[in-house]
Structures are given as C-alpha cells and as structure tokens.
Design a protein around this motif. Structure first.
Motif, short mmCIF file in Angstrom:
data_model
loop_
_atom_site.label_atom_id
_atom_site.label_comp_id
_atom_site.label_asym_id
_atom_site.label_seq_id
_atom_site.Cartn_x
_atom_site.Cartn_y
_atom_site.Cartn_z
N ILE A 90 0.76 -1.08 0.02
CA ILE A 90 -0.14 -0.04 0.22
C ILE A 90 0.77 1.22 0.03
O ILE A 90 1.67 1.42 0.98
CB ILE A 90 -0.97 -0.16 1.19
CG1 ILE A 90 -1.61 -1.12 1.29
CG2 ILE A 90 -2.05 1.37 1.19
CD1 ILE A 90 -1.27 -2.38 2.29
N ALA A 91 1.03 1.91 -1.13
CA ALA A 91 1.72 3.10 -1.37
C ALA A 91 1.08 4.32 -0.75
O ALA A 91 -0.07 4.71 -1.31
CB ALA A 91 2.35 3.19 -2.59
N VAL A 92 1.74 5.19 0.05
CA VAL A 92 1.35 6.45 0.52
C VAL A 92 2.07 7.54 -0.11
O VAL A 92 3.17 7.74 -0.03
CB VAL A 92 1.49 6.69 2.00
CG1 VAL A 92 1.04 8.24 2.47
CG2 VAL A 92 0.64 5.54 2.72
N THR A 93 1.48 8.16 -1.25
CA THR A 93 2.33 8.93 -2.14
C THR A 93 1.55 10.10 -2.71
O THR A 93 0.42 10.10 -2.78
CB THR A 93 2.76 7.93 -3.48
OG1 THR A 93 3.69 8.62 -4.22
CG2 THR A 93 1.50 7.34 -4.02
N ASP A 94 2.57 10.94 -3.19
CA ASP A 94 1.88 12.15 -4.05
C ASP A 94 1.86 12.17 -5.36
O ASP A 94 1.58 13.02 -6.05
CB ASP A 94 2.90 13.47 -3.62
CG ASP A 94 4.42 13.30 -3.85
OD1 ASP A 94 4.72 12.30 -4.45
OD2 ASP A 94 5.18 14.12 -3.70
N GLY A 95 2.31 10.81 -5.87
CA GLY A 95 2.12 10.69 -7.25
C GLY A 95 3.19 11.16 -8.20
O GLY A 95 3.10 11.16 -9.51
N GLN A 96 4.38 11.68 -7.60
CA GLN A 96 5.49 12.07 -8.19
C GLN A 96 6.40 11.11 -9.01
O GLN A 96 7.14 11.20 -9.87
CB GLN A 96 6.37 13.20 -7.66
CG GLN A 96 5.58 14.41 -7.35
CD GLN A 96 6.51 15.47 -6.74
OE1 GLN A 96 7.28 16.05 -7.37
NE2 GLN A 96 6.09 15.86 -5.25
N SER A 97 6.46 9.78 -8.14
CA SER A 97 7.21 8.66 -8.57
C SER A 97 6.39 7.75 -9.29
O SER A 97 4.98 8.01 -9.58
CB SER A 97 7.94 8.04 -7.59
OG SER A 97 6.86 7.65 -6.52
N ASP A 98 6.84 6.67 -9.86
CA ASP A 98 5.93 5.56 -10.47
C ASP A 98 5.73 4.37 -9.48
O ASP A 98 5.60 3.24 -9.94
CB ASP A 98 6.64 5.23 -11.70
CG ASP A 98 8.06 4.41 -11.39
OD1 ASP A 98 8.64 4.58 -10.39
OD2 ASP A 98 8.68 3.72 -12.28
#
Length: 601
Positions: A538-546
């Motif tokens: 489960i990734a917590v991310t701002d969407g800047q990486s892939d």
C-alpha cells in the motif's frame, strides 16, 4: 496513577461531581475506579474495571453516599493487579483517613515492613496504602491534621500526586512531586485534579501546583504552603479552552474527532508565527534561545518519533542533533553537552521519564526547552524556554493531532534557531498550506476501503526513508496501540538486513514514497523487494514517482514541500489504524494497558 479528582462545596451533588470528573479522565487509561465521600465518617466505594461497574455498584446500595467533600481515582496498575482491593481510595484500619495517589512510593516496602511490625494490617498489594496508615499514626499522636500530613510526606520517597481526606474534616489535603496536580478555583466551590478537564465544567480558573507544594482546600477557599508550612503565593491562570472542546462533537470516537481536528490545530500552532509575504518565521518564545553548538532531543513514544523528525530538520539547517529515549538519557553513556540545547518533546509536559532527563541536563548546566501542548505544565515551568504547539485538548490515548502539531512546531524551531530571523519562503508557504492539504486528505482518503481487504492479516510493516522514517515508526505504533495487531516500522533500506525474512503474502507493507528524488527511487527498490515476496503493498504517495506501478493500493496525498509531506502521509496512516481498529471492534479511545499521561518511570 492515573486520574485524580476532588471537590468541596457541592453538598448534595458531591458524588455526581466526582463520578463525572472521573468519567472525563477516562481518556488517561485505567483498570479500576473508586470514590470516597466525607462527613462524620468516610464512605468508600471502589471497583475493578470500568467506571460503569463502579456506578452500577453504587446504584445497588440502599443509601447513596453523601458528603460535602469527595475524592475519586481511576487506577492504572503498578503495584498489584487490578482488583477491588487494590483500587483507590485506600484507608487506614479505622477508616479515618482515605487517600488517592498517582505515582510510585519508592520506599513503600520499608515503610510497610515498619508498619506491619507495629501491628498494622494491610489489605492491598499497593504502595499507596502506606500513606493512610502513616497519616493515621501521626494523627493519633495529637498532631494537628496539617502537621500530621506534613510528617507523613517527610517519610515517603518517590513520585506522587496525593489527595487525602479525614473523617469529620471538611478539607482536602493534597501535594505533588513529579506528578501533575492542579487546583480549580470556583465560587465557594473548589477542586483538585490530575488534569484540568476533570472540573472544566465548573471553572476555568486554575492554580498549577509545583513539586513540594501542599494545598488545602475547603468550601471557604484554598491555601498553598511549602514543605515547611510557609505560605506560597500562587498565580491563578485562566484556561483558554472550554468544556465543549473536550466532547466528541458527534464523532464515534475521540480519536476520529482529533484526527479531523488537525487542520484547526495546525492553524492554531502557526497563527502569528508565519509571514507569508516576507517568508519569515517569528516565534516570540524563542527570541533569546540563541544558536546552540548541538541539540539533544529527549522524548518517549510518539513524541520520540517527532524528535527523530526534528533531528533530520536540525541537521538540514546545520545544527548537529541527536534524539534519545528519555528513559535512557540520564543513565546512559551519552555526555550531556553543557553548551548545547536539550529539547524535551512531551505532549502533556508531565511525562516522568522526560522530566527526569530534562532535570539531569539542567543539573549539568545545559540549557533546556520544553516543546509541549500544555501551558503551565511541569516541563513548561521548569525549562529555560517553552514552545507551545497549541493543539488544544487531546482526549484519545493514541496521540494524533498533537503529533502533527509537534512536527509543525519543530519546523518553526529549526528555522528560528538556524538564523533567528528568516525561514525558507517555500517552506513558509508549504506550512501555510498544510492545514488545507490535510483537509484534502481527510476528505478524499480511501483508507477505510483499503483496510477492509487486510482485516484478517496479523502482521503489518511500515517503511520510509529520511523524514518519512519517523512517520513509518509512528504509523506502526499507532496501528499496534489501537488494533492490538503486530506492526513494525523500518527505515526502508533496513528490510534486507533481517526483517525481510518475515515478509510473506500475508504481510501488508505500507510504503511512504513522495517526490521523485534518490530517496524515492531507492524506496521503490525496497518496494520491489517485498513485491517479489508476494507481499501486498500500500503506497502512500503524492504521485510524483512511479511507485503506483508496484502497489496493490494507493493512499494519495497532495504534492507539497519535502518537509511537510511526512505530515500528510502521517494522516493517512492514522486513518488506516483507526479504521482497522474499528473493524476489529477495539477500544479505540482507551486501548488496554495504556495511559494518556505516563507519570511514572
């Protein structure tokens, strides 16, 4: 420990005031509760378990306890298991004295041996019971009640907040040493408690007691003396928040309410401290802190995770910094720098281990600063400086909004110490936007739906690098505190050095990945490692990486500054813990074995 309440001047409704005060203090954590009401005699009623069990027991009685003076206690076991006999209040053999006590009497065993040799019979396993027996013994020598109380205090060593009553006496006798106690000043009605919310319904005027203060309250007023009986002038302060702020406001749990209060809490913490146009950070409390050669953070639990975040910030601005578990600091091998700044991070300002570490540092000539939520707390009063996080009251045992507020305050502290005048304009704008960014996370989160898929798993990992590592630790702590399921937080690169042996298809991994720099790319490599072992990610991310390519689910956060991104990720992990605990039917606001303010070492 854990919660004390006392009142005088309420006459017919004394019992209700005491019980309602204990109910307000339930958030501190406890395993038994009891009350004592005083007139010509003392009527004690106590019961293992929740306050409801005590109320039920009292309701069974033919005669409801009455009295103009009352004390009550919720106990969190230290000496002896949670039983009716070990619950507070404790009395002497004749039932002439009743005592409630938070803390630990370190020399209780020698005192107990002495009293038993004199023929005194004990009825509990607690350290507290020596106090009423000593008090009663001194009363039998024809000393005044005040002097008998002082003589009792001279015999005991340790940490304590004590409230005592005597049959036929309309006063409450109280004192503190390393454990919080505050007076509430009303009109012909007076209170004492371990925390202000216990009497906030009746008054917001308070007097904070210092170590060694002895307070006596009755319906005519209050008086504070020192250990020698000399009068002490005490300032009456007014609490700025109201009783309504300690309610649930329609939320199912305090924790959920406080998670949702974070935008407001952070606005309060930033108010008057940011100049967006100039890019300035100005914190009046820090005007004369200066530039230290080094900074040591001392803290416990959630506050320790905030301290780890603070270390990263200080290193970024060129100040050497380390974080220490407060319980290890005073007795550990690390030298305390006389030319450094020791920062105690403590939500309550009353955490015993943190206070001990700060006092040890002060004793060696170091400058100290309390980063705390509670105005008038022991840490705030004793340290050279205090920086308030301004979160408002937090009732849930599992810290949420106070952790976010600590991270915010640490940014202010680091920037102020770095140059004392100007902060980074980009950071100032990011801090300004954090409350609205968190609100976006709260409005758009998919945490509840995601945890539905993993409710049957029994082990959970949380990983992050740099500033995200403390948030991974906090995410795991929050999860284990309220779900009672196994969870661990790791620096992302450490998985391959041992923990990877535990990763299976039944080990969900929460990975915090923001930005698209080297740290993000390396963390994605660690995500691939667990993906190769069939672990759900489960990734917590701002969407800047892939990272989304390798994740089973995504918890999104807005794009922001690298320093503020961890605050947003933290909110998603708080919601994960909350919704999982709710799915499992756990006691979210009062997790087992835990207390809100840990005032024993």
């Amino acid at each position: 420990m854990c919660g004390i309440i006392g009142c005088v001047g309420h006459h017919d409704d004394t019992l209700d005031v005491v019980l309602d005060g204990l109910e307000t203090l339930e958030y501190r954590g406890y395993d038994s509760a009891g009350v004592a009401l005083v007139d010509d005699s003392i009527d004690v009623q106590k019961k293992q378990g929740r306050l409801e069990a005590l109320r039920t027991e009292i309701a069974k009685r033919d005669v409801t306890p009455t009295g103009d003076v009352g004390i009550g206690h919720t106990r969190w076991s230290t000496h002896g298991p949670p039983t009716d006999a070990n619950a507070h209040p404790h009395t002497d053999e004749a039932g002439q004295v009743a005592v409630v006590h938070n803390g630990i009497i370190e020399n209780y065993q020698s005192l107990r041996d002495e009293l038993e040799a004199e023929g005194v019979t004990f009825t509990s396993d607690t350290d507290t019971e020596v106090i009423p027996h000593l008090f009663a013994a001194y009363l039998e020598t024809d000393l005044s009640t005040e002097l008998a109380f002082h003589r009792t205090l001279e015999r005991i060593d340790g940490s304590y907040a004590i409230a005592a009553v005597v049959a036929g006496d309309d006063r409450i006798f109280a004192t503190r040493n390393d454990s919080p106690l505050v007076l509430g000043i009303g009109e012909n009605q007076y209170y004492l408690a371990s925390d202000v919310p216990a009497f906030l319904e009746y008054t917001r005027d308070v007097v904070y007691l210092d170590d060694g203060d002895v307070a006596i309250i009755d319906a005519d007023g209050w008086d504070v003396t020192d250990g020698d009986g000399e009068s002490v002038d005490k300032e009456v302060s007014t609490v700025t928040w109201s009783a309504e702020q300690t309610g649930k406001s329609g939320y199912e749990h305090y924790m959920l309410k406080e998670i949702n209060e974070q935008p407001t809490a952070l606005r309060q913490g930033l108010s008057g401290r940011l100049d967006e146009l100039a890019g300035d950070i100005t914190v009046e409390e820090l005007d004369d802190v200066g530039f230290p050669e080094t900074v040591h953070f001392v803290a416990c639990g959630t506050s320790y995770h905030a301290a780890l975040y603070g270390v990263e910030l200080f290193r970024e601005v060129g100040v050497p910094a380390q974080a220490f578990l407060a319980s290890e600091y005073a007795t550990g091998p690390a030298p305390i720098p006389e030319d450094g700044l020791i920062v105690g991070v403590t939500q309550s300002g009353e955490t015993a281990d943190t206070l001990s570490a700060l006092r040890e540092a002060q004793g060696r000539g170091a400058k100290t600063l309390a980063l705390t939520n509670v105005v008038g707390s022991t840490a705030a009063r004793e340290c050279d400086h205090a920086l308030y996080i301004r979160s408002g009251p937090e009732i849930g045992v599992a810290a949420t909004k106070t952790f976010s507020s600590q991270l915010t305050a640490l940014n202010l502290l680091a920037e102020t110490i770095a140059d004392n005048t100007r902060g980074s304009r980009d950071l100032v704008l990011a801090l300004r936007d954090v409350p609205s960014d968190i609100q976006q996370v709260l409005d758009e989160t998919t945490a509840e739906a995601i945890v539905d898929e993993y409710v049957d798993n029994e082990s959970f990992f949380f990983i992050g690098r740099g500033l995200h590592f403390p948030v991974a630790l906090e995410g795991a702590l929050k999860f284990k505190e309220i779900t009672y399921e196994h969870a661990e937080g790791f620096a992302s690169g450490e998985l391959k050095h041992g923990p990877l042996a535990l990763v299976t298809s039944n080990t969900p991994v929460f990975a915090i990945v923001t930005g698209n720099d080297e740290r993000a790319r390396k963390t994605i490599g660690n995500v691939k490692e667990v993906e190769a072992r069939d672990a759900p990610v489960i990734a917590v991310t701002d969407g800047q990486s892939d990272v989304e390519r390798y994740a089973d689910h995504v918890l999104e956060i807005p794009e922001t500054h690298q320093r503020t991104a961890p605050m947003l990720a933290n909110v998603q992990l708080q919601l994960v813990a909350y919704h999982m605990a709710n799915q499992l039917g756990r006691s979210i606001d009062k997790p087992r074995n835990l207390a809100k303010s840990v005032t024993v070492e």
